[in-house]
Design an enzyme around this catalytic site. Sequence first.
Site, PDB file in Angstrom:
ATOM      1  N   ASP A 186     -79.163  55.264  48.020  1.00 37.57           N
ATOM      2  CA  ASP A 186     -78.866  56.235  49.068  1.00 37.57           C
ATOM      3  C   ASP A 186     -80.118  57.089  49.243  1.00 37.57           C
ATOM      4  O   ASP A 186     -80.431  57.924  48.392  1.00 37.57           O
ATOM      5  CB  ASP A 186     -77.648  57.069  48.648  1.00 37.57           C
ATOM      6  CG  ASP A 186     -77.354  58.184  49.630  1.00 37.57           C
ATOM      7  OD1 ASP A 186     -78.203  58.494  50.481  1.00 37.57           O
ATOM      8  OD2 ASP A 186     -76.265  58.782  49.529  1.00 37.57           O
ATOM      9  N   GLN A 188     -81.537  61.820  51.136  1.00 44.14           N
ATOM     10  CA  GLN A 188     -82.322  63.007  50.771  1.00 44.14           C
ATOM     11  C   GLN A 188     -83.728  62.673  50.281  1.00 44.14           C
ATOM     12  O   GLN A 188     -84.541  63.581  50.119  1.00 44.14           O
ATOM     13  CB  GLN A 188     -81.591  63.818  49.687  1.00 44.14           C
ATOM     14  CG  GLN A 188     -80.241  64.365  50.110  1.00 44.14           C
ATOM     15  CD  GLN A 188     -80.300  65.295  51.314  1.00 44.14           C
ATOM     16  OE1 GLN A 188     -81.372  65.779  51.727  1.00 44.14           O
ATOM     17  NE2 GLN A 188     -79.153  65.550  51.916  1.00 44.14           N
ATOM     18  N   LYS A 242     -81.955  63.765  59.124  1.00 41.19           N
ATOM     19  CA  LYS A 242     -82.447  64.542  57.987  1.00 41.19           C
ATOM     20  C   LYS A 242     -83.967  64.463  57.888  1.00 41.19           C
ATOM     21  O   LYS A 242     -84.576  65.131  57.063  1.00 41.19           O
ATOM     22  CB  LYS A 242     -81.804  64.055  56.696  1.00 41.19           C
ATOM     23  CG  LYS A 242     -80.289  64.330  56.636  1.00 41.19           C
ATOM     24  CD  LYS A 242     -79.741  64.077  55.272  1.00 41.19           C
ATOM     25  CE  LYS A 242     -78.237  63.883  55.259  1.00 41.19           C
ATOM     26  NZ  LYS A 242     -77.480  65.130  55.385  1.00 41.19           N
ATOM     27  N   CYS A 288     -69.895  67.872  50.241  1.00 39.74           N
ATOM     28  CA  CYS A 288     -69.493  66.457  50.186  1.00 39.74           C
ATOM     29  C   CYS A 288     -69.827  65.830  48.833  1.00 39.74           C
ATOM     30  O   CYS A 288     -70.142  64.641  48.757  1.00 39.74           O
ATOM     31  CB  CYS A 288     -70.114  65.635  51.318  1.00 39.74           C
ATOM     32  SG  CYS A 288     -69.554  66.148  52.931  1.00 39.74           S
TER      33      CYS A 288
HETATM   34  N1  7TS Z   1     -75.995  60.808  50.989  1.00 42.32           N
HETATM   35  C1  7TS Z   1     -76.534  61.984  50.654  1.00 42.32           C
HETATM   36  C2  7TS Z   1     -77.244  62.119  49.344  1.00 42.32           C
HETATM   37  C3  7TS Z   1     -76.443  63.059  51.544  1.00 42.32           C
HETATM   38  O1  7TS Z   1     -76.987  64.225  51.208  1.00 42.32           O
HETATM   39  C4  7TS Z   1     -75.773  62.892  52.765  1.00 42.32           C
HETATM   40  C5  7TS Z   1     -75.569  64.019  53.731  1.00 42.32           C
HETATM   41  C6  7TS Z   1     -75.245  61.631  53.076  1.00 42.32           C
HETATM   42  C7  7TS Z   1     -75.378  60.615  52.149  1.00 42.32           C
HETATM   43  C8  7TS Z   1     -74.566  61.339  54.345  1.00 42.32           C
HETATM   44  O2  7TS Z   1     -75.461  61.384  55.403  1.00 42.32           O
HETATM   45  P1  7TS Z   1     -74.927  61.163  56.883  1.00 42.32           P
HETATM   46  O3  7TS Z   1     -76.141  61.329  57.727  1.00 42.32           O
HETATM   47  O4  7TS Z   1     -74.330  59.810  56.943  1.00 42.32           O
HETATM   48  O5  7TS Z   1     -73.911  62.235  57.108  1.00 42.32           O
HETATM   49  N2  7TS Z   1     -75.570  65.289  53.125  1.00 42.32           N
HETATM   50  C9  7TS Z   1     -75.182  66.440  53.697  1.00 42.32           C
HETATM   51  C10 7TS Z   1     -75.263  67.647  53.036  1.00 42.32           C
HETATM   52  O6  7TS Z   1     -75.705  67.792  51.924  1.00 42.32           O
HETATM   53  N3  7TS Z   1     -74.796  68.620  53.835  1.00 42.32           N
HETATM   54  O7  7TS Z   1     -74.420  68.061  54.992  1.00 42.32           O
HETATM   55  C11 7TS Z   1     -74.657  66.710  54.912  1.00 42.32           C
END
Ligand code: 7TS
Length: 408
Positions: A201, A204, A227, A366
């Site tokens: 994943d 980040q 992000k 989350c």
């Molecule tokens: N994995 C990690 C480590 C994340 O931080 C996030 C989103 C996701 C997956 C999911 O990403 P998405 O673009 O599919 O939503 N993290 C966060 C957060 O920390 N605050 O809001 C979203």
Amino acid sequence: MTFDLTRIRKDFPILQREVRPGVPLVYLDSTATAQKPLAVLDAMEAYYRFSNANIHRGVHTLAEEATTLYEQAREKIARFIHAPSPRQLIYTRNTTESINLVAHTWARASLKSGDLIILTEMEHHSNLVPWHMLAAERNLRLEFIPVTAEGLLDLAEYQKLLEQGPRLVSFTQMSNVLGTINPAKEMIRLAHQAGALTLLDGAQSVPHFAVDVQELDVDFLAFSAHKLCGPTGIGALYGKTTLLEAMPPFLGGGDMIREVHLRSFKPNALPYKFEAGTPAIAEAVGFGAACDYLTGIGMAAIAAHEHEITAYALERLEEIPGVKVFGPGIKDKGGVAAFTLEGVHPHDVAQILDQDGVAVRAGHHCAQPLHEKFNIPATSRASFYLYSTREDVDRLVEGIYKVKKYFG
Ligand code: 7TS
């Protein structure tokens, strides 16, 4: 090239705004989503103004331009993570969809009752729930690498879990709460040695430091555009070619097929096999522009800047009585500081900080199981990116002192 913070901040129009008259924005929520530079906004607007058409379907000039822009963006994104070929870069909606894609295709086709998937206790819900769902359907076993009190993965326990012969190890390269940067390369090597595939994943990590899929030898990498200064609504899944080729398609519809008959279809070649329907074209263009923008500044310089700001933030936060910052020390930590303030609910902290224009997030981010592990319902979280400043940190700290005063 020098890292020119003043110039960089000018690239982000939103950073110039005031939250209320006389209250400038201090944006400390880049972990949730990053702000967008002019390069991205302009690329998306230019696409809609001059080249908007559907892709892969027309012979007219606009359709060809749109297709070229869409595919050039794929090449930029593939280069950004050092993928051997853009065919290995599949557009999705976000990290969440990328992980679900692997769960629905590779995992559903390959895993059988009793098979083991290893995850970690620090995963975002998007790397937990797809596996919960598939485990229930296929009677799979899920095991979790424990998180230590300092917020690191317990690698000795990982080695023990590997002895059980997992089929997949799926984990985050960087925690969105603790900021922990996990030793992904070594963990992937150990997983392969145990005969498992790996899914990283990168939600980040990819935005914050150079991620090289070939050096990591990772099988799948999931990440989101929003992000890394790109738009919402688009993300990517990288996969090794042999795996992607063997996997059944995900969603069915237009573009993902080579031929369709009334009672059958043949899937398209990579990467189109996994891209059903009209995709997020302008967003792809913005995603590519974001990769160019970050590359132009340099991922090493961005990582170094964030390291410095985070070190400063830890130092300042830790001097406030009653503040507890979660996660490891600066050596193993990316630009995230999740904290609690004794006697005050994290939501109240965030709300009072907002009065001074300081945007932080509060909740379980989350990652509810991780908060359960630490026996807390929630944290307030400040997070940093290439445009964050020491002054941002100072405003945060001043705000926390105000919260303390307010709550006596
Ligand atoms: N994995 C990690 C480590 C994340 O931080 C996030 C989103 C996701 C997956 C999911 O990403 P998405 O673009 O599919 O939503 N993290 C966060 C957060 O920390 N605050 O809001 C979203």
